[in-house]
Design a protein around this motif. Structure first.
Motif, PDB file in Angstrom:
ATOM      1  N   GLN A  51      75.502  45.799  63.405  1.00  0.00           N
ATOM      2  CA  GLN A  51      74.940  46.890  62.636  1.00  0.00           C
ATOM      3  C   GLN A  51      73.697  46.376  61.939  1.00  0.00           C
ATOM      4  O   GLN A  51      73.743  45.360  61.260  1.00  0.00           O
ATOM      5  N   PHE A  52      72.611  47.069  62.139  1.00  0.00           N
ATOM      6  CA  PHE A  52      71.365  46.663  61.530  1.00  0.00           C
ATOM      7  C   PHE A  52      71.040  47.611  60.399  1.00  0.00           C
ATOM      8  O   PHE A  52      71.108  48.821  60.548  1.00  0.00           O
ATOM      9  N   GLN A  53      70.702  47.046  59.295  1.00  0.00           N
ATOM     10  CA  GLN A  53      70.330  47.851  58.145  1.00  0.00           C
ATOM     11  C   GLN A  53      68.810  47.903  58.080  1.00  0.00           C
ATOM     12  O   GLN A  53      68.140  46.896  58.204  1.00  0.00           O
ATOM     13  N   THR A  54      68.301  49.082  57.882  1.00  0.00           N
ATOM     14  CA  THR A  54      66.865  49.252  57.750  1.00  0.00           C
ATOM     15  C   THR A  54      66.450  48.825  56.351  1.00  0.00           C
ATOM     16  O   THR A  54      67.111  49.159  55.376  1.00  0.00           O
ATOM     17  N   LEU A  55      65.382  48.077  56.269  1.00  0.00           N
ATOM     18  CA  LEU A  55      64.882  47.666  54.968  1.00  0.00           C
ATOM     19  C   LEU A  55      64.338  48.873  54.211  1.00  0.00           C
ATOM     20  O   LEU A  55      63.667  49.723  54.788  1.00  0.00           O
ATOM     21  N   SER A  56      64.634  48.902  52.940  1.00  0.00           N
ATOM     22  CA  SER A  56      64.080  49.969  52.112  1.00  0.00           C
ATOM     23  C   SER A  56      62.579  49.741  51.952  1.00  0.00           C
ATOM     24  O   SER A  56      62.075  48.637  52.168  1.00  0.00           O
ATOM     25  N   ALA A  57      61.887  50.769  51.536  1.00  0.00           N
ATOM     26  CA  ALA A  57      60.440  50.654  51.314  1.00  0.00           C
ATOM     27  C   ALA A  57      60.152  49.599  50.258  1.00  0.00           C
ATOM     28  O   ALA A  57      59.190  48.832  50.379  1.00  0.00           O
ATOM     29  N   LEU A  58      60.990  49.526  49.233  1.00  0.00           N
ATOM     30  CA  LEU A  58      60.801  48.534  48.165  1.00  0.00           C
ATOM     31  C   LEU A  58      60.988  47.112  48.700  1.00  0.00           C
ATOM     32  O   LEU A  58      60.192  46.216  48.381  1.00  0.00           O
ATOM     33  N   ASP A  59      62.015  46.904  49.528  1.00  0.00           N
ATOM     34  CA  ASP A  59      62.239  45.576  50.106  1.00  0.00           C
ATOM     35  C   ASP A  59      61.088  45.170  51.029  1.00  0.00           C
ATOM     36  O   ASP A  59      60.634  44.029  51.013  1.00  0.00           O
ATOM     37  N   ARG A  60      60.606  46.107  51.840  1.00  0.00           N
ATOM     38  CA  ARG A  60      59.464  45.814  52.717  1.00  0.00           C
ATOM     39  C   ARG A  60      58.238  45.464  51.887  1.00  0.00           C
ATOM     40  O   ARG A  60      57.500  44.535  52.205  1.00  0.00           O
ATOM     41  N   HIS A  61      58.024  46.215  50.817  1.00  0.00           N
ATOM     42  CA  HIS A  61      56.885  45.947  49.934  1.00  0.00           C
ATOM     43  C   HIS A  61      57.015  44.554  49.311  1.00  0.00           C
ATOM     44  O   HIS A  61      56.038  43.794  49.270  1.00  0.00           O
ATOM     45  N   ASP A  62      58.224  44.218  48.815  1.00  0.00           N
ATOM     46  CA  ASP A  62      58.438  42.906  48.188  1.00  0.00           C
ATOM     47  C   ASP A  62      58.208  41.776  49.190  1.00  0.00           C
ATOM     48  O   ASP A  62      57.572  40.774  48.867  1.00  0.00           O
ATOM     49  N   LEU A  63      58.726  41.940  50.409  1.00  0.00           N
ATOM     50  CA  LEU A  63      58.518  40.900  51.433  1.00  0.00           C
ATOM     51  C   LEU A  63      57.036  40.743  51.761  1.00  0.00           C
ATOM     52  O   LEU A  63      56.544  39.616  51.888  1.00  0.00           O
ATOM     53  N   ALA A  64      56.344  41.849  51.898  1.00  0.00           N
ATOM     54  CA  ALA A  64      54.911  41.784  52.215  1.00  0.00           C
ATOM     55  C   ALA A  64      54.138  41.132  51.075  1.00  0.00           C
ATOM     56  O   ALA A  64      53.247  40.307  51.302  1.00  0.00           O
ATOM     57  N   ARG A  65      54.472  41.489  49.841  1.00  0.00           N
ATOM     58  CA  ARG A  65      53.778  40.931  48.672  1.00  0.00           C
ATOM     59  C   ARG A  65      54.016  39.428  48.570  1.00  0.00           C
ATOM     60  O   ARG A  65      53.073  38.644  48.396  1.00  0.00           O
ATOM     61  N   ILE A  66      55.273  39.012  48.718  1.00  0.00           N
ATOM     62  CA  ILE A  66      55.600  37.585  48.628  1.00  0.00           C
ATOM     63  C   ILE A  66      54.900  36.816  49.744  1.00  0.00           C
ATOM     64  O   ILE A  66      54.311  35.759  49.520  1.00  0.00           O
ATOM     65  N   GLY A  67      54.962  37.367  50.965  1.00  0.00           N
ATOM     66  CA  GLY A  67      54.301  36.707  52.090  1.00  0.00           C
ATOM     67  C   GLY A  67      52.807  36.592  51.898  1.00  0.00           C
ATOM     68  O   GLY A  67      52.200  35.555  52.188  1.00  0.00           O
ATOM     69  N   SER A  68      52.193  37.646  51.398  1.00  0.00           N
ATOM     70  CA  SER A  68      50.752  37.633  51.157  1.00  0.00           C
ATOM     71  C   SER A  68      50.382  36.591  50.102  1.00  0.00           C
ATOM     72  O   SER A  68      49.419  35.834  50.262  1.00  0.00           O
ATOM     73  N   ASN A  69      51.161  36.547  49.015  1.00  0.00           N
ATOM     74  CA  ASN A  69      50.886  35.564  47.960  1.00  0.00           C
ATOM     75  C   ASN A  69      51.046  34.136  48.473  1.00  0.00           C
ATOM     76  O   ASN A  69      50.229  33.262  48.160  1.00  0.00           O
TER      77      ASN A  69
END
Length: 119
Positions: A51-69
């Motif tokens: 079962q795959f859970q879709t990332l919430s918009a907030l989680d995607r945003h946090d991952l993108a922000r952390i990765g960018s930083n």
């Protein structure tokens, strides 16, 4: 042998050569003819349901922000040799670990068909 015992139907399944070899090896290891092994696995083998859970918009945003930083810090450190900024990485990695732990806990809902259903 009556008509109910005859097996006159065929199933065709496409496999790669390596998959065929693996299935034949498993049948041989279980000391069973290939048709019996495949039939038994198809009828009574367990199937892992992922079962795959879709990332919430907030989680995607946090991952993108952390990765960018992290990327920006690494780029500056590599270009300038400035290791002072590398200290900021630990804080971002802590955030990343926390987020991944939360996502992992939410994703631990895999199940196996038949597990605990009717025994």
């Amino acid at each position: 042998m009556n008509d109910l015992d005859k097996r006159g139907e065929f199933l065709r399944v496409r496999v790669r050569p390596d998959e065929k070899a693996a299935i034949e090896g498993l049948a041989a290891a279980s000391n069973r003819p290939l048709p019996d092994y495949v039939r038994d696995q198809a009828l009574s083998g367990r199937i892992l349901v992922k079962q795959f859970q879709t990332l919430s918009a907030l989680d995607r945003h946090d991952l993108a922000r952390i990765g960018s930083n992290l990327n920006q810090i690494a780029r500056v450190c590599n270009a300038t040799g400035d290791t002072r900024r590398a200290r900021n990485i630990e804080g971002l990695l802590d955030e990343l670990r926390e987020l991944l732990t939360r996502l992992e806990a939410a994703g631990d809902r895999s199940d196996e068909l038949g597990e605990g259903a009717q025994d």
